[in-house]
Every structure is written in C-alpha cells, then in structure tokens.
Design a protein around this motif. Structure first.
Motif, short mmCIF file in Angstrom:
data_model
loop_
_atom_site.label_atom_id
_atom_site.label_comp_id
_atom_site.label_asym_id
_atom_site.label_seq_id
_atom_site.Cartn_x
_atom_site.Cartn_y
_atom_site.Cartn_z
N ASP B 202 77.14 38.75 61.32
CA ASP B 202 78.31 38.83 62.19
C ASP B 202 78.23 37.77 63.28
N MET B 203 77.82 36.57 62.85
CA MET B 203 77.45 35.51 63.79
C MET B 203 78.61 34.58 64.07
N THR B 204 78.62 34.01 65.26
CA THR B 204 79.54 32.94 65.59
C THR B 204 78.74 31.64 65.54
N ILE B 205 79.25 30.66 64.80
CA ILE B 205 78.45 29.45 64.58
C ILE B 205 79.23 28.20 64.97
N LEU B 206 78.57 27.37 65.77
CA LEU B 206 79.12 26.06 66.11
C LEU B 206 78.16 25.04 65.53
N LEU B 207 78.68 24.14 64.67
CA LEU B 207 77.74 23.20 64.07
C LEU B 207 78.19 21.76 64.17
N ILE B 208 77.20 20.89 64.34
CA ILE B 208 77.42 19.45 64.34
C ILE B 208 77.04 18.97 62.95
N GLU B 209 77.87 18.14 62.33
CA GLU B 209 77.47 17.68 61.01
C GLU B 209 78.16 16.36 60.68
N HIS B 210 77.42 15.51 59.94
CA HIS B 210 78.00 14.25 59.49
C HIS B 210 78.52 14.37 58.07
N ASP B 211 77.96 15.34 57.33
CA ASP B 211 78.36 15.51 55.93
C ASP B 211 79.73 16.18 55.88
N MET B 212 80.75 15.36 55.58
CA MET B 212 82.13 15.87 55.63
C MET B 212 82.39 16.94 54.58
N LYS B 213 81.63 16.86 53.47
CA LYS B 213 81.79 17.88 52.44
C LYS B 213 81.39 19.25 52.99
N LEU B 214 80.32 19.25 53.76
CA LEU B 214 79.86 20.50 54.37
C LEU B 214 80.89 20.99 55.39
N VAL B 215 81.34 20.07 56.22
CA VAL B 215 82.28 20.46 57.28
C VAL B 215 83.56 21.03 56.68
N SER B 216 84.13 20.28 55.74
CA SER B 216 85.39 20.77 55.17
C SER B 216 85.16 22.00 54.30
N GLY B 217 83.94 22.14 53.80
CA GLY B 217 83.63 23.28 52.96
C GLY B 217 83.49 24.58 53.72
N ILE B 218 82.95 24.55 54.93
CA ILE B 218 82.70 25.83 55.59
C ILE B 218 83.33 26.00 56.97
N CYS B 219 83.74 24.90 57.63
CA CYS B 219 84.28 25.07 58.98
C CYS B 219 85.78 25.31 58.93
N GLU B 220 86.23 26.36 59.60
CA GLU B 220 87.66 26.64 59.62
C GLU B 220 88.37 25.68 60.56
N GLU B 221 87.71 25.39 61.67
CA GLU B 221 88.31 24.48 62.65
C GLU B 221 87.26 23.48 63.12
N VAL B 222 87.73 22.34 63.61
CA VAL B 222 86.80 21.34 64.13
C VAL B 222 87.34 20.69 65.40
N THR B 223 86.39 20.14 66.17
CA THR B 223 86.75 19.23 67.26
C THR B 223 86.11 17.90 66.95
N VAL B 224 86.89 16.83 67.11
CA VAL B 224 86.33 15.50 66.92
C VAL B 224 86.08 14.89 68.29
N LEU B 225 84.88 14.37 68.45
CA LEU B 225 84.48 13.79 69.73
C LEU B 225 84.32 12.29 69.54
N ASN B 226 84.77 11.50 70.51
CA ASN B 226 84.55 10.07 70.47
C ASN B 226 84.32 9.57 71.88
N PHE B 227 83.25 8.83 72.09
CA PHE B 227 82.88 8.34 73.43
C PHE B 227 82.94 9.46 74.47
N GLY B 228 82.42 10.60 74.12
CA GLY B 228 82.30 11.69 75.09
C GLY B 228 83.58 12.47 75.32
#
Ligand SMILES: Nc1ncnc2c1ncn2[C@@H]1O[C@H](COP(=O)(O)OP(=O)(O)O)[C@@H](O)[C@H]1O
Ligand SMILES: [Mg+2]
Lengths: 362, 252
Positions: B202-228
């Motif tokens: 029953d966990m809440t998970i925030l993850l950083i990832e470069h593998d887009m397959k993983l991100v699109s595979g399991i993350c419902e929502e994302v934030t994109v960060l650029n230059f802070g």
C-alpha cells in the motif's frame, strides 16, 4: 531460514573459538603459575599482558567497529590509572578489605575515563573527517603533561593540590602524605592487580565487545562506519552511537589503566605518552582491524616477545621487526587472507572425510 | 488530503539554482515519475525531501506534518525512505543485517539488553530475523541472506537497497534510478516488483528513472525537470509526447 540460522551459528561458533582461546590461555597460565614452575620473567608479564590486551580490544571498538581513528587511547588509561591510584591511596586505611577497595578503584578509574571519553567526543561529533584522531592525540599529550606537573597530598586539614613543588611544600604540612609527586608520579599504591582479576576483566572486555558487535547497537555502529548518509536516512542517530562506543571504549581503557597502576610500586604519566597510544594501535592494526580476537592475540605476542627474546640479546629487535612485518602481511593482505581461509576450509574438509559422515557445503 | 505536498521547494549551491520553485502533490498509493536530463536536479530533490540538504526556499509536508528543515533521522521516522543513485549499502555487513538495520527503529531493545543478552535481545532479534527474511523473499534475495552486501551482483544490490528502505516502514518510498545498470530482463522484473510493492505494501512511490520504458510502463503521472525547474507535468503518455519535453531530451 536455513541459511539464516547458519549465519547466526557461524557468528556464535566464532565467538566460542575466541572464548575457548581465552579459557585455554587462562587455564594454562594459571596451572603453570600455581605449580611454581613459571620463571619470574614470565610471572611479571601476566598482568601487563592482560592490561595491554584490554587496551587493544577496547581501541578496536573505536578503530574497527566505529571506524574512527584514535591516537590518544593511552590518555584514557592515564586517567584510569591516576584516578584509581589516588582513590586507593586515600582510602588505603579506610577500606581495609583489599578486594573490595580494588573493586571500587576499578569503578573509579573506569568511570573517570568514560566521562573524559564522553566529553572529548562531543566537540568532534559535528566534524567530518579524521578530527577524532587530532583531538585524541592532543588530549593524550595534554593529560600526560598535566599529570606531570601536579602535586597532590593529604594532611590533617584535607587534600592539598598544587602545580609546582615549591607551592606544594608551602601549603602541605610536613606530616602529610604525598600521593601525586609531580613528574615522579605515584608511589606506593597497594599492588592489588592479580593475574586472575586482570584476566577476568580481559574476559569481560572481550565478551562485552563481542555482544555489542552482534547486537542492534553494534549493527547501527557498523552501519555508520560503512556509510554515514545511508545510516542517517534509515533513521540511525549517528552522534548517539559515536558517543556510546567511544565512552565504552574509554571505560575499558580506564580499567586497563587501573590494572597498570595497581601492578607497580610506582608509575608516572610518562608511561601513557604518544608512543604508548601508537603501540596499542599497532596491536589493533596487526591483529586485524575490527577483529576482537586478533587484538588480544597480537597484544600478547607483541608484548611478550621482546621479553622472551632477551636470551638472543642484541638480535631481539630484529626478530621483533620481522614478526611485525609478517603479522601485518598475514592479517591485512587480501591475497594472504584468502589463502589462509582456503587452507582452513581445506583442513576442515579433510577432517570431514576422515570422520566420514556430514557432507555438504560449508 | 494528499500524502506528500511540496510547495515552491528550492535550493541554491553557491549561486547555482539546482532546484527552483518545485511543486508536487502525491496522493496516497500513487506511482509517480520524476524525469529529466542529467544534472536537472532530480537527485537534489530527493536529497531535500530526505533532509540530506536543507532547502533554501519552500516547504513540504507528509500527511500534513511539515518536514522541511528537519534532519534525515527525523524525516526517516516521519516515514520517508529512499534508495540512492550510487548504491549506498553497508558493504561489510551481510544482506540480512542490511535489512535488519532498516528495522532499527521498528523493533528495539536497549544497548544494555544487547550486551547482557537479556530475554528481549533474543525475542527481538528473532522477530527482526523473521521480518527481514520476509522482505528478502519479496526481492528474491532470501538465499543470499548471509552474503556480504558488497559481494552481491549489481542488480541484486539495487533490490537490497529497496528492501532496506521498505524495512523502515515508510509511507513514501523514493527510488533514485532503480533500473540503472540493469539489463532489459532485470528491468522488466524490477517493474513487476515495484508494482507489487505498491499494491502489497500500500505504498506511495516517487521514482527517478532514465529508462522511458520503465517510466511509461509503471508511472501513472510524471514531472519533467530541466535546469532545476519544472518543464512539464501530467499523465505519463501526454507528457512524453510533449514537444518541449522531447526537445529537452534531444537537446541534452
Ligand atoms: N552538494 C552540491 N554542491 C554543489 N552543487 C550540487 C550539489 N549537489 C548537486 N549539485 C548540482 O546540482 C545540479 C543537479 O544535480 P542532480 O540533482 O544530481 O542532477 P540529476 O537530475 O542528474 O540527479 C547539478 O548541476 C549538480 O552539479
Ligand atoms: Mg541523479
């Protein structure tokens, strides 16, 4: 489940080997001593061997388990030695039961050293890097130099203390009893350190160290040693554990100091200088950093050897140097450690073959 | 109420605005991605959320409790756990001990009880062993319990770090590049494990990832960060097709 039990069994087994070695050494020495056959040259070594073993094991808690360098361990011995010897001299006529008085003296020396250890550690907590080494180095030298100039005596009107001899003779009445005599140190402390007491304390030091390492606290301490940031982020309070280990180590160094002070007719602060701290550190390093058993074995071998080698006269230090180098290689070179482990495993396997039952992987 | 509420969080390193004006609202049970080019400030956000760095501006709350400015130990106790981009295990300790350290504040006995081997030592250690083995099983590490953490292969070290973080019984789990250095099949397995952890714990998970397959595979929502700074935010599929986001990645 199976593997996990095996790991616990392995740690327990390792501890039993350590206790076994201690027990055999104790029984052997005691029988030899009681039979009257032990040469004088050896009997006078028994208490110092325990003393330096205790010092080395306790220093290993700081260096090997906590992962901090301390260069002033002899300073805590010095505190333990002086505080307990002052106590014994003051109470020599009040508490006439030697054993009881010595027991209290041990507590006095241990607690004084522990309090100093605690206080020394506090300012270092906020700093990163080898500051503990610098602070302990300075502490050891300061303590030694302070005790070198202190005069303490007792007369009818109470305790008298001064930091130079002319002032001291001024305030002290002639019929008083001098306890600390400046650089001459303390003379005439009741010689209560016996081999049995010294050994019991060594045993307690080893048992406390091993139990500490194999407990929740010890794990936390080693976690701090391995990775501070990771330890913090899983909720381990680093200052608490640093203080705890350093205080415990100082307490046992204090006990070693008490044993030292009550084993000699007289002693002075010069015995607890920088060289003494380094010598104890050498025992720790050569016995293997973090290896409790190695610490007391190295202390015993390296302390006893120069005495035993007196018979070969001038070649004595040559043998000593060779032994230092060999021990360093055997205990600290990865390849050799690997070879040693393989050898032990092989020996075990052969034994299994001859007893011809249990198979499997160990 | 949202589990994690981050408002206007920022930190400056000697003139460099490593993170600026960062906002995030995480609902309980969400699986959220934080992506962006190297040096964008992703790991810095984790360091802020776990108290390794103190924010120079902004604040954040977990379950309504303000945690900004608190130290890592307090934040761990409040319920945020993490893994590290450069694996930080206790190398000279066994796999089992690493997880038991995660239980440090969950199951307790005093130093004296440990040294004197009082009954609570034995009963608590037994409980710790059982709980730790349970967690190791989730990550298929139970056969390596006695191995030194340093001797584990890379992929398993990453899993062990997650197991250790979970042992602290967190409300929020932060994973910093959990698939880094894993091969495609290991990554696939990791995705299943992360989903399993979210559902089972029953966990809440925030993850950083470069593998887009993983991100699109399991993350419902994302934030994109650029230059802070936040470049885009929203549903994963939408954000990954956002031309600005694509430009930021290609321009890297
Ligand atoms: N402790 C620090 N001191 C100075 N600069 C830092 C520090 N930590 C991170 N930075 C800088 O902040 C920026 C963001 O880094 P980081 O968060 O690690 O990026 P990433 O998104 O790749 O995880 C980088 O430019 C980095 O150099
Ligand atoms: Mg990063």
């Amino acid at each position: 489940m199976f593997k996990q039990k095996k790991s616990i069994a392995k740690a327990t087994k390792n501890n039993f080997i350590t206790y076994g070695i201690l027990a055999v050494m104790f029984a052997g020495s005691l029988i030899w001593l009681e039979s009257g056959a032990m040469p004088r040259q050896f009997t006078k070594l028994l208490v110092p061997l325990c003393t330096y073993s205790i010092a080395a094991v306790s220093l290993n808690l700081v260096v090997g388990v906590l992962g901090d360098l301390s260069l002033g361990h002899a300073g805590f011995m010095c505190i333990g030695a002086y505080s307990s010897a002052v106590f014994t001299n003051i109470f020599a006529d009040v508490i006439t039961n030697d054993l009881l008085r010595f027991f209290i003296a041990l507590l006095v020396g241990g607690i004084f050293a522990a309090v100093f250890g605690f206080l020394i550690c506090i300012p270092v907590l906020r700093l990163k890097g080898d500051y503990l080494a610098i602070v302990t180095l300075a502490f050891g030298e300061i303590i030694k130099n302070i005790f070198n100039i202190v005069y303490l005596g007792i007369d009818k009107s109470g305790l008298k203390i001064a930091i130079n001899s002319s002032k001291y003779t001024e305030i002290m009445s002639a019929d008083g009893k001098t306890i600390i005599n400046g650089a001459m140190g303390i003379t005439g402390t009741s010689r209560d350190s016996t081999f049995i007491i010294a050994f019991v304390i060594l045993f307690i030091t080893v048992a406390v160290s091993l139990n500490l390492i194999n407990s929740r606290t010890g794990r936390a301490v080693m976690a701090v040693r391995d990775d501070r940031i990771a330890a913090q982020t899983i909720g381990i309070n680093i200052p608490k554990y640093k203080l705890l280990v350093f205080t415990i180590a100082s307490f046992f160094a204090g006990l070693a100091g008490v044993l030292y002070a009550h084993n000699l007719n007289s002693f002075s602060a010069g015995a607890f200088d920088y060289n003494a701290s380094i010598l104890i550190l050498v025992y720790v390093v050569l016995g293997g950093i973090g290896n409790i058993r190695g610490s007391f074995i190295a202390a015993i071998i390296l302390y006893a050897l120069p005495e035993i080698l007196r018979s070969v006269g001038e070649y004595r230090m040559l043998f000593y140097a060779i032994l230092l180098i060999v021990m360093m290689i055997v205990n600290n070179n990865d390849t050799i450690i690997d070879m040693r482990k393989k050898l032990v495993a092989k020996l075990k396997k052969n034994k299994h073959k001859t007893t011809a039952n249990e198979g499997g992987d160990i | 109420m949202a589990l994690l509420e981050v408002k206007n969080l920022g930190i400056v390193f000697g003139g460099l605005h490593a993170v600026e004006g960062f906002n995030l609202t995480l609902e309980k049970g969400s699986l959220y991605g934080l992506i962006g080019p190297n040096g964008a400030g992703k790991t810095t956000i984790f360091n802020l959320l776990t108290g390794v760095y103190k924010p120079t501006s902004g604040t954040f709350t977990l379950d309504g409790v303000k945690l900004a400015g608190k130290n890592p130990v307090e934040i761990s106790k409040a319920g945020i756990a993490r893994t590290f981009q450069n694996i930080r295990l206790f190398k000279n300790l066994s796999v089992l001990d690493n997880v038991k350290l995660g239980l440090h504040n969950q199951m307790k006995y005093s130093t004296a009880e440990g040294i004197l081997r009082l009954p609570r030592f034995f009963s608590t250690e037994k409980k710790m062993n059982e709980k730790a083995m349970e967690l190791l099983k989730v990550f298929d590490l139970e056969n390596e319990a006695t191995t030194l953490a340093d001797n584990l292969p890379y992929g398993k070290q990453r899993k062990l770090e997650i197991a250790r973080a979970l042992a602290t019984n967190p409300k929020l789990l932060l994973l910093d590049e959990p698939a880094a250095g894993m091969n495609p099949s290991e990554t696939q397995e990791l995705m299943d494990t992360i989903r399993f952890v979210r559902d089972e714990f029953d966990m809440t998970i925030l993850l950083i990832e470069h593998d887009m397959k993983l991100v699109s595979g399991i993350c419902e929502e994302v934030t994109v960060l650029n230059f802070g700074q936040e470049l885009a935010q929203g549903k994963t599929s939408d954000v990954l097709n956002n031309p600005e986001v694509i430009k930021a990645y290609l321009g890297d």
